[in-house]
Design an enzyme around this catalytic site. Structure first.
Site, PDB file in Angstrom:
ATOM      1  CG  ASP A  65      -0.430   0.063   2.498  1.00 54.75           C
ATOM      2  OD1 ASP A  65       0.764   0.383   2.592  1.00 54.75           O
ATOM      3  OD2 ASP A  65      -1.147  -0.166   3.475  1.00 54.75           O
ATOM      4  N   GLY A  85       1.030   4.116   1.685  1.00 52.08           N
ATOM      5  CA  GLY A  85       1.359   4.913   2.857  1.00 52.08           C
ATOM      6  C   GLY A  85       0.390   6.046   3.099  1.00 52.08           C
ATOM      7  CG  ASP A 122      -5.155   6.807  -1.121  1.00 55.07           C
ATOM      8  OD1 ASP A 122      -4.060   6.585  -0.568  1.00 55.07           O
ATOM      9  OD2 ASP A 122      -6.207   6.231  -0.790  1.00 55.07           O
ATOM     10  N   GLY A 143     -11.073   4.258   1.593  1.00 55.39           N
ATOM     11  CA  GLY A 143     -11.956   5.102   2.395  1.00 55.39           C
ATOM     12  C   GLY A 143     -13.181   4.402   2.951  1.00 55.39           C
ATOM     13  CG  ASP A 198      -5.748  -4.910   3.262  1.00 62.90           C
ATOM     14  OD1 ASP A 198      -6.487  -4.244   2.494  1.00 62.90           O
ATOM     15  OD2 ASP A 198      -5.261  -4.437   4.296  1.00 62.90           O
ATOM     16  CB  CYS A 248     -10.435 -25.704  12.042  1.00 62.97           C
ATOM     17  SG  CYS A 248      -9.008 -24.827  11.368  1.00 62.97           S
ATOM     18  CB  CYS A 290      -5.465 -24.788  11.056  1.00 66.26           C
ATOM     19  SG  CYS A 290      -5.632 -24.503  12.821  1.00 66.26           S
ATOM     20  CB  CYS A 314      -7.947 -27.042  14.845  1.00 62.15           C
ATOM     21  SG  CYS A 314      -8.598 -25.379  15.088  1.00 62.15           S
ATOM     22  CG  HIS A 338      -7.804 -21.192  14.302  1.00 60.01           C
ATOM     23  ND1 HIS A 338      -8.448 -22.292  13.763  1.00 60.01           N
ATOM     24  CD2 HIS A 338      -8.771 -20.255  14.511  1.00 60.01           C
ATOM     25  CE1 HIS A 338      -9.742 -22.028  13.673  1.00 60.01           C
ATOM     26  NE2 HIS A 338      -9.971 -20.812  14.122  1.00 60.01           N
TER      27      HIS A 338
END
Ligand SMILES: [Zn+2]
Length: 385
Positions: free
Chosen positions: A93, A95, A147, A229, A279, A317, A319, A322, A348
């Protein structure tokens, strides 16, 4: 278009899109979630763990890497991929969001923003050109334009002025990006020659401003488009409404990125409105605070009710956390302040987010996205046992 960038939509279901984005360091299947590695590391886990979780792209932050360790230092190391030991795509991104969050420690002009480092108070300058240069040195696969972000709520007048400035800055950011790509800046070779650049749509929750921002940003022309925004404190319904209103005006053939969102529910709602990329710090930040996302909604692992609960955090799950550990153990680690607490919780939560995105992609392919979303929301709102 840069040579290494391509985006292809492979399936559609309603307004939801299943796509494939080719970047300089690999392919990203969309809709995609990008774990946040602000300072070149995803908090709580190693690059090897991030890779094992199946993350296809990481987000890092221009502002933070510029103030420490410095983009020139990272460029000398061969760019952020080599420096951090991450071989897959990276989005940086610009900044803008961080700089505009530093109210009181920044001075805004048409040229750019002078701000004081949050680390040592030293003066720095960011502009559309400087942000493009920093990202060229970092060598991310996707660079974002610099921006002007507004907080929420904001007046129509303030949001309009920030949006117009963002448009003027978009033109400058694109010109600089193209000069860098054409080798017209000889002392600044891109660490990643096939870097792409995304524009950012602003305009807060005002539809007329969003419309003007879309038109102006498309006129400049970018490989992809982000909606900025939002996810800054406005009600969820306003975020979904503006995201959908904006997405439907963006070019069909380009990826759409909703910045900073969100909860699992936000992701599902936004995908239904045509968003391809996300994100958010929620899965990682909340993991360190003891909140685990599960298919039956979030749970707070520090709660006393889990003291003798030998079930895994999420029984559905797969993972590593778990598969190996109980809620009682994870609660103990949190209470004892063990480092493993943040690590296991982060593994997780990121698995949950990435696995949810995989489910979303499959549902779009099979043409059952609406049913998938309904079932997910139904289970997610059930009280956890
Ligand atoms: Zn798990």
């Amino acid at each position: 278009m840069t040579a290494d960038f391509a985006f292809e939509i492979t399936a559609r279901n309603g307004r939801a899109r299943r796509g494939r984005m080719q970047l300089a360091h690999g392919v990203v299947d969309t809709p995609a979630f990008m774990p946040v590695g602000t300072r070149g590391a995803v908090k709580g886990i190693t690059m090897a763990q991030l890779n094992d979780l199946g993350a296809s792209i990481m987000l890092s932050n221009t502002y933070h890497l510029h103030v420490r360790p410095g983009d020139e230092s990272i460029a000398r190391a061969g760019g952020l991929h080599a420096f951090a030991g991450w071989t897959k795509p990276i989005l940086t991104d610009s900044g803008g969001f961080q700089v505009f969050s530093l109210s009181g420690r920044r001075k805004l002009s048409e040229e750019g923003v002078v701000f004081q480092s949050h680390l040592d108070g030293s003066d720095h300058f960011l502009s559309p050109e400087v942000a493009a240069d920093i990202q060229a040195r970092l060598g991310s696969d996707i660079a974002m334009v610099f921006d002007e972000c507004t907080a929420w709520p904001v007046t129509h007048e303030e949001a309009g002025a920030a949006m117009q400035r963002t448009l003027r800055w978009a033109r400058r950011a694109r010109d600089r990006f193209q000069a860098l790509g054409d080798g017209r800046v000889p002392d600044l070779p891109r660490a990643t020659p096939g870097q792409a650049q995304f524009g950012i749509i602003q305009g807060s929750t005002f539809k007329d401003l969003r419309d003007a921002s879309v038109a102006g940003t498309i006129a400049v022309g970018f490989e992809g488009y982000a909606i900025g925004g939002l996810s800054v404190g406005e009600p969820s319904e306003a975020m979904y409404d503006i995201a959908g209103h904006t997405a439907e005006q963006l070019p069909e053939a380009s990826p759409r990125y909703l910045m900073g969102a969100g909860t699992p529910v936000d992701l599902l709602e936004a995908v239904a409105r045509g968003i391809d990329m996300f994100d958010c710090v929620l899965p990682t930040r909340n993991a360190r605070n003891g909140q685990l996302f599960t298919r039956r909604g979030p749970i707070s692992i520090k709660n006393a009710r889990y003291a003798d609960d030998l079930a895994p955090p999420d029984p559905d799950c797969t993972c590593p956390t778990c598969r190996a550990h109980s809620r009682a153990y994870l609660r103990h680690l949190f209470q004892a302040g063990e480092m493993a607490s943040g690590i296991l919780n982060t593994v997780h939560n990121l698995h949950f987010y990435l696995d949810t995105m995989a489910g979303i992609r499959k549902a779009i392919e099979f043409g059952i996205y609406e049913e998938f979303m309904k079932a997910f929301l139904q289970t997610y709102s059930e009280a956890n046992q």
